[in-house]
Write an enzyme that holds these catalytic residues in place. Structure first.
Site, PDB file in Angstrom:
ATOM      1  N   ASN A  70      -4.427   4.725  -0.933  1.00  0.00           N
ATOM      2  CA  ASN A  70      -4.863   3.443  -1.511  1.00  0.00           C
ATOM      3  C   ASN A  70      -6.362   3.294  -1.682  1.00  0.00           C
ATOM      4  OD1 ASN A  70      -2.269   2.242   0.500  1.00  0.00           O
ATOM      5  ND2 ASN A  70      -2.105   2.446  -1.713  1.00  0.00           N
TER       6      ASN A  70
ATOM      7  N   ARG B  97      -7.490   5.051   7.208  1.00  0.00           N
ATOM      8  CA  ARG B  97      -6.210   5.689   6.847  1.00  0.00           C
ATOM      9  C   ARG B  97      -6.442   6.835   5.876  1.00  0.00           C
ATOM     10  NH1 ARG B  97      -2.237   3.889   3.184  1.00  0.00           N
ATOM     11  NH2 ARG B  97      -3.232   1.853   3.045  1.00  0.00           N
TER      12      ARG B  97
ATOM     13  N   GLY C 266       0.859  -1.168   0.000  1.00  0.00           N
ATOM     14  CA  GLY C 266       0.000   0.000   0.000  1.00  0.00           C
ATOM     15  C   GLY C 266       0.898   1.221   0.000  1.00  0.00           C
ATOM     16  N   SER C 267       0.378   2.360   0.436  1.00  0.00           N
ATOM     17  CA  SER C 267       1.223   3.552   0.496  1.00  0.00           C
ATOM     18  C   SER C 267       0.381   4.760   0.856  1.00  0.00           C
ATOM     19  CB  SER C 267       1.904   3.856  -0.853  1.00  0.00           C
ATOM     20  OG  SER C 267       2.715   2.795  -1.276  1.00  0.00           O
ATOM     21  N   ASN C 268       1.060   5.801   1.325  1.00  0.00           N
ATOM     22  CA  ASN C 268       0.512   7.150   1.371  1.00  0.00           C
ATOM     23  C   ASN C 268       1.447   8.048   0.564  1.00  0.00           C
ATOM     24  OD1 ASN C 268      -1.357   6.517   3.644  1.00  0.00           O
ATOM     25  ND2 ASN C 268       0.540   6.433   4.821  1.00  0.00           N
TER      26      ASN C 268
END
Length: 799
Positions: free
Chosen positions: A518, A547, A246-248
Site C-alpha cells: 500500500n 509494513r 489495504g493489502s499485501n
C-alpha cells in the site's frame, strides 16, 4: 484467449441439464468414495440454471453453460451465504436507508463515506434520478461494459431473486424485514458503480449533499481555506495508515522458486463486517473460463484469484482517483461560474428522500462540467462555497463500469503478459494495483488505475494557490476551473477522455520478486526502484511504512534464499513478525527503568517479548498499547534518532528516541491501562485479542498497521470486555498459489471471517477457527479434487 477448462467439456455439458448432471456427478463421486447429497430447486421463471458443487467450508464451485447462467448460480450462492448484508447494500444504492432505518442514524459505511443515512440517500437517489448507471450500461464497449459483463449482472439478479423466493431467511439481522426485496440487474450495476467511486465521489458524499450556495446579499464572509492545514488534511485523508482497506501481495519469479514456476501470495486487508467482505467461489463455463478466488459481495466475477496458468491479487493503490477544480463565480450569482470569461450556469439536481416516521426531505445538489460542487473532503478538509469561489470534484470512475471485464479478462489469461494486455484493453480498475505470477515463472506488478489525467506539467501550470500545496503533499490536484487550457485533456491510449493512459502506468515485469503493501510503486523491488511516474500515482524517495519495510526485508530475503514453494508463502503469511518491535523494543526496554523506576515487572515483560504477535506471544499486548500511544503523540519525523535516507529506505529511519517525555508517558499509561483492566502485562496476546463466534472465544493473532505487521489485524479495543474483542478490518481472503507442472494449480486459501454472515450457518465461523490456528484450506480446483471431497454437496438451481 480462452482458458482450457480442467473439467472435460463433455462432462460439464452433461452437468448443465439437471437430471443428467446430478446423476453424473453422483455416480462419479460415488466411485471416488463419498456419496453425494443432492438438492433440487424448482423453476419459477427466467429459464436460468446452474450446478453448484459445495466442498468443505461451504465453498461453491459453480458450473453453467454461459455468462447469464453463471451469474445466476453466483447470485443464488451469494444470497444463500450473505442475504442480509447484500440486501442492506441494495437498500443503500436505491437511496432508501432513511425510509427503513431513519434519516439521522449512521450509514452502513460499506459503499460510501456518508455519515448518515440521509446523506447516503441524497447521493444515491441523485445517481438514480439522473440515470447515471443506465447511461453507463448503454455505453458501447470498450468504454462501457461488455455484453458478457451485462449478462452476468442479469443472471446474478435472477439468481438472488430465485434464492429469495425459494428459501426462508433465517439470519436474525434481516429475517422478516420489509427491506429484503428482489433486485434488478440495474441494482447490481449500481452496486458496482458505488464500489468504483469509493475513492472519488464516494469519499465526498457528505460534501456533495451538503453543498449550498451562499447568500448573495452582504453578510458574514466565508472563511477561506488555509492551504497548510488543507495540505496536511489531504495527506492524512489519502494516507494508507488511516484507511480501512489495504493489502499485501508478492509475486516470485521462477528464478527464485524450487521448480522455475511462479508463486503468488495475496493478503488483502478489508473489513470483516458489512458489504466489503470477500466471498469465495469457483466459476466455470466449459471451454470458456475456469477461475477460483474471492469476489467482493455483490460482485459477479472473481476479483482476486487463480486459474490453471495465472494467479493475481490486488493491493489498494496510492493513486488519487479524484481532482478538484476551483471555480471563479459570477459576483452576481454564486450558481454561475466563469470559464474563459463566459458564464456557465450550474445544473440543479433536486432529490427527495422518504424518511421513516417523518416528512420526506428534499435537497438540491449542484453540478458543473467538472462534476458536483463539493464543500468538503472529509470533516478535516473544508472547501467552503463563497460568493467568489466554489470547488467541483472530478471522478473519472463515475463513468467506469469496466472492472468486471478486467476480472473476466484475467480469468481467461494464460500468462502475466496477457494479463497486462487485459489491463491495457479494459482499463477498469479504480483504486488497486495488480500483482501476478504465472506457471511459466513470470511476474507482474502494475499500478493500472483509472486516474484523472493529472500530469506534473499540468499541475505546475494550472494549480491554484491551494493546489500548489495539496498536490505535492497528497497528490490531490486543485486546478483552475476558469480556464479551458487547464482541462484534463486525453491520452491517445486511454479508453475514456480525461484519464491517464496505460503507457503512463508504473509497470515492473519479471523481477525476482514484486511486492506491495500500500505504499507507492517506488520500492516494488528494492533493487529496481520504479521512478518517472506522475505525482498523482504516488511518491518517490519518501519514507515507507513499517509494513512496507518489513515486507521488503522478508520477501527480498526469501528471494535471495531461493528454492521457494507454496509452503514458504504460508510461513510468510503467519510469521507475525513485528517490525516495530525489531526496531524499537530493545531501546524501549533499555530506557524502561528510567521511565518506570519502580516497575521491574513491566520492564522485564518488554525485554522478554519475542517481537511477534502470535496468539501465544507474551508482551505483545503491552508493546502494542504503548506503541499506539507513542506514535499518536510523537510525529514520525521525531520518533527516531537516525532519520530517513532515500539511499537506504528499507533500514531507515531507526533507533528510537527515548528521551522525549512522551516516551515515558506512553509507557506509564499503557501499563496503567492494562492493570486497571485486570489484564496481566505478560498475558498471551490471544487471550485478549479475540472474536466470539457461536458463543466461543476465538483467539486472533496479527497486529496493527502501526506495528508494521504483514498479517494485519485492526481490532476494536474494549478493556472492560477483555481487550480487543472484535476485528474491524485486516487479513481477509488469503491465497498462496503455485504450480508443479501438472494440470492443477497448487493453492491454499483462507477466508478469515468465514463464508457466511448468518450465525445459524455452519460456515459462520469455521474458517475463522482455521485462521486462529494458522491452518489453511486446500483449494479444490480440478474436477478430481472437487469430486473426492467427503463434504461434497450438489445443488441444481433454477429460476
Amino acid at each position: 484467449m480462452h482458458v482450457r477448462s480442467r473439467l472435460s467439456r463433455s462432462r460439464l455439458r452433461r452437468l448443465v441439464p439437471a437430471a443428467v448432471a446430478l446423476a453424473t456427478v453422483a455416480a462419479t463421486a460415488g466411485a471416488a468414495g463419498p456419496s453425494v447429497p443432492t438438492e433440487r430447486h424448482r423453476p419459477s421463471d427466467g429459464g436460468l440454471s446452474a450446478v453448484i458443487r459445495y466442498t468443505e467450508y461451504g465453498i461453491p464451485h459453480i458450473v453453467a453453460k454461459d455468462y447469464a447462467n453463471l451469474g445466476f448460480g453466483t447470485g443464488w450462492a451469494q444470497a444463500a451465504d450473505q442475504i442480509c448484508v447484500l440486501a442492506d447494500g441494495f437498500v443503500t444504492v436505491r437511496g432508501e436507508r432513511s425510509r427503513h432505518f431513519g434519516a439521522g442514524t449512521a450509514s452502513d459505511g460499506a459503499l460510501s463515506s456518508a455519515a448518515t443515512n440521509l446523506s447516503s440517500d441524497l447521493y444515491f437517489r441523485g445517481v438514480r434520478d439522473a440515470g447515471t448507471v443506465e447511461r453507463l450500461l448503454a455505453t458501447p464497449a470498450p468504454a462501457g461494459p461488455s455484453r458478457e459483463a451485462k449478462e452476468l449482472m442479469r443472471g446474478w439478479a435472477a439468481g438472488y431473486n430465485a434464492w429469495l423466493r425459494q428459501n426462508r431467511v433465517t439470519d436474525p439481522a434481516c429475517a422478516g424485514a420489509a427491506w429484503v426485496r428482489p433486485v434488478t440487474a440495474l441494482d447490481v450495476a449500481r452496486r458496482g458503480f458505488a464500489l468504483a467511486v469509493l475513492g472519488g465521489q464516494g469519499r465526498a458524499v457528505d460534501g456533495i449533499t451538503a453543498a449550498r450556495p451562499p447568500d448573495a446579499a452582504p453578510g458574514a464572509p466565508v472563511a477561506p481555506v488555509d492551504p497548510a492545514r488543507a495540505a496536511e488534511a489531504a495527506r492524512a485523508l489519502f494516507a494508507a495508515e488511516s484507511a480501512d482497506m489495504g493489502s499485501n501481495a508478492v509475486a516470485f519469479s521462477g528464478a527464485t522458486t524450487a521448480n522455475g514456476r511462479g508463486l503468488l501470495l495475496g493478503n488483502p486487508h478489508y473489513p470483516w463486517h458489512g458489504g466489503r467482505r470477500f466471498w469465495q467461489s469457483q466459476q466455470t463455463i466449459p471451454g470458456e473460463l475456469n477461475v477460483s478466488g474471492g469476489s467482493l459481495l455483490g460482485g459477479t466475477a472473481v476479483n482476486i484469484g487463480f486459474t490453471e496458468k495465472v494467479a493475481w491479487s490486488h493491493t489498494v493503490a496510492t493513486g488519487v482517483t479524484l481532482s478538484l477544480h476551483q471555480l471563479a463565480l459570477d459576483p452576481a450569482d454564486p450558481t454561475v461560474y466563469l470559464v474563459d470569461g463566459s458564464p456557465e450556469r450550474m445544473t440543479q439536481r433536486t432529490v427527495t428522500v422518504p424518511v421513516k416516521d417523518g416528512a420526506p426531505v428534499t435537497r438540491t445538489q449542484w453540478w458543473t462540467r467538472y462534476g458536483p460542487v463539493v464543500t468538503s473532503l472529509g470533516a478535516s478538509l473544508p472547501l467552503p462555497w463563497s460568493t467568489t469561489t466554489a470547488y467541483a470534484l472530478n471522478d473519472p470512475n463515475a463513468v467506469n463500469l469496466r472492472s468486471t471485464d478486467t476480472a473476466l479478462g484475467f480469468a481467461k489469461a494464460r500468462s502475466t503478459r496477457e494479463m497486462s494486455d487485459v489491463l491495457r484493453r479494459t482499463q477498469g480498475l479504480p483504486w488497486v494495483n495488480t500483482i501476478a505470477a504465472d506457471a511459466s515463472g513470470h511476474t507482474l506488478f502494475t499500478q493500472s488505475q483509472v486516474l484523472p489525467r493529472i500530469t506534473d506539467e499540468l499541475a505546475a501550470r494550472c494549480s491554484t494557490p491551494l493546489g500548489k500545496v495539496t498536490y505535492p503533499a497528497s497528490g490531490v490536484a486543485v486546478l483552475d476551473g476558469s480556464r479551458t487550457e487547464c482541462a484534463l485533456g486525453s491520452d491517445r491510449d486511454a479508453v475514456q477522455p480525461g484519464i491517464l493512459g496505460p503507457s503512463r502506468m508504473p509497470l515492473l515485469q519479471d523481477t525476482p520478486y514484486a511486492v506491495n503493501s500500500n505504499d507507492s510503486a517506488w520500492l516494488t523491488n528494492a533493487d529496481r526502484p520504479l521512478t518517472g511516474y506522475e505525482r498523482v500515482f504516488g511518491t518517490v524517495a519518501t519514507p515507507r511504512s513499517l509494513r512496507t519495510r518489513g515486507g521488503v526485508e522478508d520477501v527480498a530475503a526469501m528471494a535471495a534464499r531461493g528454492r521457494l514453494t507454496v509452503a514458504d508463502l504460508q510461513r510468510q503469511q503467519f510469521a507475525n513478525r513485528a517490525p516495530a518491535g525489531d526496531l524499537a523494543a530493545a531501546d524501549a526496554a533499555e530506557a524502561c527503568a528510567a521511565a518506570l523506576p519502580d516497575d521491574r515487572e513491566a520492564c522485564g515483560v518488554l525485554a522478554r517479548w519475542d517481537r511477534t504477535v502470535d496468539t501465544g506471544s507474551r508482551g505483545a499486548l503491552l508493546f502494542d498499547r504503548f506503541w499506539r500511544r507513542l506514535t499518536a503523540a510523537v510525529p514520525a519525523t521525531q520518533l527516531w534518532k537516525v532519520p530517513f535516507s532515500a539511499a537506504d529506505p528499507v533500514r531507515t529511519p531507526h533507533t528510537l528516541d527515548t528521551s522525549s517525555p512522551a516516551f515515558a508517558k506512553a509507557l506509564k499509561d499503557a501499563v496503567a491501562e492494562l492493570r486497571a483492566a485486570g489484564i496481566p502485562l505478560d498475558a498471551p496476546l490471544g487471550e485478549h485479542q479475540f472474536v466470539v463466534r457461536g458463543g466461543t472465544r476465538v483467539p486472533v493473532h496479527g497486529g496493527t498497521e502501526s506495528l508494521g505487521i504483514w498479517n494485519k489485524t485492526e481490532a476494536v479495543w474494549n478493556a472492560a470486555g477483555g481487550g480487543y474483542t472484535e476485528v474491524a478490518h485486516g487479513t481477509s481472503h488469503v491465497q498462496a498459489v503455485g504450480w508443479d507442472g501438472g494440470r492443477c494449480p497448487v493453492a491454499r486459501t483462507l477466508l478469515t471471517y468465514s463464508q457466511s454472515s448468518n450465525p445459524h450457518s455452519p460456515h459462520f465461523g469455521d474458517q475463522t477457527a482455521l485462521f486462529s490456528g494458522e491452518r489453511w484450506v486446500r483449494a479444490r480446483f480440478c474436477e478430481k479434487d472437487i469430486l473426492s471431497d467427503p463434504k461434497l454437496r450438489v445443488v441444481r438451481v433454477r429460476g
